[in-house]
Design an enzyme around this catalytic site. Structure first.
Site, PDB file in Angstrom:
ATOM      1  N   GLY A  91      35.561  59.387  40.248  1.00 45.97           N
ATOM      2  CA  GLY A  91      34.191  59.259  39.753  1.00 45.97           C
ATOM      3  C   GLY A  91      33.214  59.305  40.910  1.00 45.97           C
TER       4      GLY A  91
ATOM      5  N   GLY B 221      33.024  46.586  40.264  1.00 51.49           N
ATOM      6  CA  GLY B 221      33.990  46.645  39.168  1.00 51.49           C
ATOM      7  C   GLY B 221      35.021  45.538  39.214  1.00 51.49           C
TER       8      GLY B 221
ATOM      9  NE  ARG C 280      41.631  35.821  45.060  1.00 51.66           N
ATOM     10  CZ  ARG C 280      42.640  36.338  44.328  1.00 51.66           C
ATOM     11  NH1 ARG C 280      43.818  36.547  44.887  1.00 51.66           N
ATOM     12  NH2 ARG C 280      42.447  36.657  43.070  1.00 51.66           N
TER      13      ARG C 280
ATOM     14  N   PRO D 105      46.358  44.022  47.360  1.00 50.37           N
ATOM     15  CG  PRO D 105      47.693  42.510  48.511  1.00 50.37           C
ATOM     16  CD  PRO D 105      47.231  42.876  47.130  1.00 50.37           C
TER      17      PRO D 105
ATOM     18  CD  GLN E  45      39.169  52.222  46.098  1.00 52.29           C
ATOM     19  OE1 GLN E  45      37.953  52.242  46.178  1.00 52.29           O
ATOM     20  NE2 GLN E  45      39.834  53.157  45.492  1.00 52.29           N
TER      21      GLN E  45
ATOM     22  CB  VAL F  56      37.111  46.635  49.144  1.00 48.75           C
ATOM     23  CG1 VAL F  56      38.065  47.224  48.119  1.00 48.75           C
ATOM     24  CG2 VAL F  56      37.582  46.929  50.551  1.00 48.75           C
TER      25      VAL F  56
ATOM     26  CD  GLU G 240      30.128  52.437  46.011  1.00 44.04           C
ATOM     27  OE1 GLU G 240      29.343  53.349  46.279  1.00 44.04           O
ATOM     28  OE2 GLU G 240      30.019  51.706  45.016  1.00 44.04           O
TER      29      GLU G 240
HETATM   30 MO1  MOS Z   1      29.617  54.159  43.366  1.00 46.52          MO
HETATM   31  S1  MOS Z   1      28.666  55.740  44.309  1.00 46.52           S
HETATM   32  O1  MOS Z   1      28.205  53.228  43.156  1.00 46.52           O
HETATM   33  O2  MOS Z   1      30.320  54.752  41.900  1.00 46.52           O
END
Ligand code: MOS
Length: 734
Positions: A244, A515, A624, A628, A634, A699, A701
């Protein structure tokens, strides 16, 4: 590798609960969930930079065998207005194509074709011809026809006002050390592997949508508005999304038209946009121009910082700029002035793309910080540590958690930063390559949104959780399943996670790295309610089958609603209408960010001057670590993207043509495996308990923020040349 498990039930995997479904091809994405009798839709698109359609010829398209429908214009009552998501609406932009003769930008859809098969639809789309009356346009932020507005005047919202602390201009003028740097970040496109893909069908008056979206409820409510439906008669499901990155943030302009076509034809309709079209229908990271000024004392202590930005937007919408949100917080600077302007150009409305503002912001700010290190003769890590902040310099509130200094210290130790000779070009490898070592820090706002979680425990021991959230590959299912399994002491494969389904729970936009903190907080609260319903409130393992039997019911259900800190239940009206309801990074009693430090080695080959990145060490503070394996992936993926931003990605524009010209994966270069080497990821892993009871922050971004600056700083260390524009090209180091 041999596959020994041939059973149809997934083996328990505590790291990645959907791995089995994915690697066996069982995970069903929107394009895979196709009903019987589906027809295929395609767009013809505008071939001028801006203007009016004088005449459009659809006869050749209509004559292609298998073509069921060709439409160029839908009436205003058939396809109503849906506002831009960032202006209180439900759509990726306010411009809805196929409504009149107006062409706002090259690549805008001008005709919809639906056919029995994809080949016919595609062929017919290519046979559409149009005569235009062209108008002047620009796709360049610094061209004459671009219109610049001051954001705080154009969008008078407190969160978008220019940040001002003290008198930064006076403090800058009075500073013994002064740095001025200008930086340009190009436009870029997120290019998820799965393009915009939607399958629609009608069940009587009920519209059923399988969509690739990060925001199922915006799609649902936007469609209800657009088509004049009761939202209760629209359902949107999106169990798996093939990436996404912010791109799939709300209602897309193709969905309303294909829904109308489906109703007219009495058949399900599918559209999967070809890659070049996604470059003109999807949001992109806007071009931005930065000027950064630092005033400091001789010891490198910041006295003033000024960050001025011009950021591209479209003619028809104002995609806001939040670039100084992070630069104003990274260091303890007593006087800060931000200035954010928006520049209208003739493109589709830009939008989110992983770390949308933060990555460009830190490229500029942390490049300038490297300049300051050289100007003061301080080591770049020492300089950053000397300017660490305890409280938020903008509001004076405490940070709910900030371990940036520890990220820098641990990262430096793991990287071996001590060995660095600060003299540019002084470190030479055995093969003659010049070695450059660069560092940069980054931060990302800690956001949260309200969420509702439903949980059900069954006699067979399974626990099913439905919550707001979208699985884009980031691992939200794994994080939720792990939480439930660990809390109740049950195997992970006894947990069923249902996300991205508007029938089961409100589906707010999953973005902004909120999220996991959001979904986990709601699920944690729902587990608490379930424990009460099971009469099992003591912490510790729960024997689910026994506890369920004890109630005399076959299934025991519970639910919980959670809000972001400081939100009141009124916000649930937003959530219940598919509107944005996020909070942060400033909360009533604290300010929340995730933090990171990146250490990068580049090697520049002596003859070709090719730039390689053999080694990166990144240490993040995201509270936290909930999961992991997925958190590490990510950050690793984000670092790859940061390298890509530094050395590869740019959406090419040309005022002779309009649109984005390199709109395929052949021409929009992204790194391949051969470009990526060692990426070591570390976490501080200290819960941020002020932020939420689990202490979890985002985490996805923050991992990208600062990487491009660290690469550029490493290139400077290798060559002595400051990189003022991304991506860094071979010719910049020749
Ligand atoms: Mo992120 S660019 O805020 O889905």
């Amino acid at each position: 590798m041999t596959v020994t498990n041939t059973s149809t039930t997934p083996p328990p995997d505590t790291r990645r609960v959907d791995a089995y479904e994915k690697v066996t091809g069982k995970a069903r994405y929107s394009a895979d969930r196709v009903p019987e009798g589906v027809a295929y839709a395609a767009f013809a698109t505008a071939r001028i930079g801006k203007g009016r359609i004088v005449r459009i010829d659809t006869s050749a398209a209509a004559a292609v065998p298998g073509v069921l429908l060709v439409e160029t214009t839908f009436g205003p009552d058939e396809l109503r207005d849906v506002g831009f998501i960032m202006a209180g609406g439900h759509a990726v932009q306010s411009l809805q194509p196929l409504r009149d003769d107006h062409v706002a930008y090259r690549g805008q859809p001008i005709a919809l074709i639906v056919a029995d098969n994809l080949v016919a639809a595609t062929e017919a789309a290519q046979l559409i011809t149009a005569e235009y009356r062209p108008e002047p346009f620009t796709v360049k932020i610094d061209a004459e026809g671009a219109e610049t507005v001051v954001q705080e005047q154009a969008i008078p919202l407190p969160g978008l006002a220019d940040i001002k602390v003290g008198d930064a201009d006076a403090a800058f003028d009075a500073s013994p050390v002064r740095i001025i740097g200008t930086y340009e970040h190009p436009p870029q496109h997120p290019v998820p592997m799965e393009p915009f893909t939607t399958v629609v069908r009608w069940d009587g008056d009920r519209l059923i949508v399988n969509d690739s979206t990060q925001n199922a409820d915006a799609t649902r409510y936007g469609l209800a508005t657009q088509l004049g439906l009761d939202p209760a008669d629209v359902e949107v499901t999106t169990p798996y999304i093939g990436g996404g990155f912010g791109n799939k943030n709300s209602l897309y302009g193709h969905i309303g038209p294909i829904a109308i076509a489906s109703r007219r034809l009495g058949r399900p309709v599918k559209m999967a946009q070809p890659r070049p079209q996604t470059f003109h229908t999807g949001s992109f990271r806007p071009n931005s121009l930065h000027t950064v000024r630092f005033g400091a004392d001789e010891n490198g202590r910041l006295l003033a910082a000024i960050h001025e930005v011009d950021q591209q937007t479209s003619r028809h919408d104002l995609f806001p700029c939040e670039i100084t949100t992070v630069s104003s917080r990274l260091y303890a600077v007593p006087a800060f002035r931000g200035r954010q302007r928006l520049v209208r150009t003739d493109v589709q409305t830009p939008g989110f793309m992983r770390a949308p503002w933060e990555s460009p912001s830190m490229f500029a700010y942390e490049s300038a910080m490297d300049e300051l290190a050289y100007a003061t003769g301080l080591d770049p890590v020492e300089l950053r540590l000397a300017n660490d902040a305890v409280a938020d310099p903008v509001t004076g509130l405490p940070f709910s958690g900030r371990h940036l200094a520890e990220c820098l210290r641990r990262g430096a130790a793991r990287f071996g930063w001590d060995e660095r000779d600060p003299e540019p070009g002084s470190m030479i490898a055995e093969d003659g390559s010049i070695i450059g070592w660069g560092v940069a820090a980054g931060c990302y706002p800690g956001g949260m949104v309200p969420a509702i979680a439903h949980i059900a425990a069954a006699e067979d021991g399974t626990v099913t959780v439905a919550v707001g959230g979208h699985e884009m590959g980031q691992g939200i299912r794994s994080a939720i399943a792990l939480l439930v399994a660990q809390d109740l002491g049950i195997p992970v494969n006894k947990v069923i996670v249902e996300v991205g389904d508007t029938r089961l729970a409100p589906q707010h936009l999953t973005a902004g790295s909120w999220g996991t903190a959001t979904a986990l907080s709601a699920v944690q609260a729902a587990i608490g309610e379930l424990r009460k319903a099971l009469d099992n409130t003591e912490p510790g393992d729960v024997d689910i089958p026994a506890a369920v039997r004890g109630t005399g019911e076959p299934v025991v259900t519970a639910e919980a609603t959670t809000l972001a800190p400081g939100q009141t239940p009124q916000i649930l009206q937003q959530l219940d209408n598919g509107l944005l309801a996020y909070a942060g990074p400033v909360y009533p009693e604290f300010v929340t960010f995730s933090w990171i430090a990146h250490f990068v080695e580049v090697r520049i080959e002596p003859t070709t001057r090719r730039i390689r990145v053999p080694r990166v060490v990144s240490v993040a503070d995201c509270g936290r670590v909930a999961s992991p394996v997925t958190a590490t992936s990510q950050v690793r993926g984000a670092v790859v993207w940061g390298i890509s931003a530094a050395l590869r990605e740019e959406s090419d524009v040309d005022d002779r043509f309009g649109g984005f010209l390199n709109n395929t994966l052949e021409e929009y270069p992204v790194p391949v495996n051969a470009d990526i080497h060692q990426i070591e990821v570390g976490f501080i892993d200290e819960p941020d308990l002020l932020f939420n009871p689990l202490g979890v922050k985002g985490v996805g971004e923050v991992g990208m923020v600062g990487v491009a600056a660290a690469v550029a700083n490493a290139v400077h260390h290798a060559t002595g040349r400051r990189m003022h524009r991304l991506p860094i090209r071979l010719e910049d180091v020749l």
